[in-house]
Write an enzyme that holds these catalytic residues in place. Structure first.
Site, short mmCIF file in Angstrom:
data_model
loop_
_atom_site.label_atom_id
_atom_site.label_comp_id
_atom_site.label_asym_id
_atom_site.label_seq_id
_atom_site.Cartn_x
_atom_site.Cartn_y
_atom_site.Cartn_z
N ILE A 88 0.69 -0.92 -0.17
CA ILE A 88 -0.28 -0.01 -0.07
C ILE A 88 0.73 1.17 -0.09
O ILE A 88 1.55 1.27 0.77
CB ILE A 88 -0.74 0.59 1.26
CG1 ILE A 88 -1.54 -1.54 1.12
CG2 ILE A 88 -1.94 1.46 1.73
CD1 ILE A 88 -1.94 -1.67 2.44
N CYS A 89 0.26 2.37 -0.98
CA CYS A 89 1.43 3.28 -1.00
C CYS A 89 0.27 4.33 -0.47
O CYS A 89 -0.16 4.83 -0.30
CB CYS A 89 0.92 3.82 -2.04
SG CYS A 89 2.06 5.63 -2.48
N LEU A 90 0.85 4.66 1.24
CA LEU A 90 0.33 5.42 2.13
C LEU A 90 1.51 6.49 3.15
O LEU A 90 1.86 6.08 3.23
CB LEU A 90 -0.91 5.04 2.70
CG LEU A 90 -2.46 5.44 4.50
CD1 LEU A 90 -2.67 6.00 2.90
CD2 LEU A 90 -2.63 4.38 4.49
#
Length: 153
Positions: A88-90
């Site tokens: 996840i790109c967060l």
């Protein structure tokens, strides 16, 4: 439950997650390893993921809360900020992490990301391109994947 070597903070956070679950999110520690959580997030309403049940895994390293939990999607999802390995790109899982954040905050942020994909900060280039060039079609694909992979079957 063997939590003799677990820091108090993790015990407290776990108790809170179990006693006051966030709407649409469930997270429970594995009985084998209390630092490993099985997570389920319901696809938010008004999003292409609505009706889907997404399984994730969350792991707290020895350095938690000084470093962010490791979280990934186990359910396939068509989303510009989640790659095919479920990473996840967060920002709060990377450079914006702060020890003041909790497992609950992280899961709520991931749930919010499902409602508001950000193709400008993609992890999956192809999906982000699709999102930007033809959002309606990308949303259809996301709905289709939700039906195929996240129908809770």
């Amino acid at each position: 439950m063997a939590n003799s070597n677990l820091p108090n903070r993790i015990i407290k956070e776990t108790q809170r997650l179990l006693s006051e679950p966030a709407p649409g999110i469930s997270a429970s520690p594995s009985e084998v390893n209390m630092r490993y959580f099985n997570v389920m997030i319901l696809g938010p309403t008004q999003s292409p993921y609505e009706g889907g049940v997404f399984k994730l895994e969350l792991f707290l390293s020895e350095e938690y809360p000084m470093i962010a939990p490791k979280v990934r999607f186990l359910t396939k999802i068509y989303h510009p900020n989640i790659d095919k390995l479920g990473r996840i790109c967060l920002d709060i899982l990377k450079d914006k992490w702060s020890p003041a954040l909790t497992i609950r905050t992280v899961l709520l942020s991931i749930q919010a990301l499902l409602s508001a994909p950000n193709p400008d900060d993609p992890l999956s280039e192809n999906i982000a391109k699709h999102w930007k060039s033809n959002e309606a079609e990308a949303l259809e694909t996301a709905k289709e994947w939700t039906r195929l992979y996240a129908s809770g079957a």
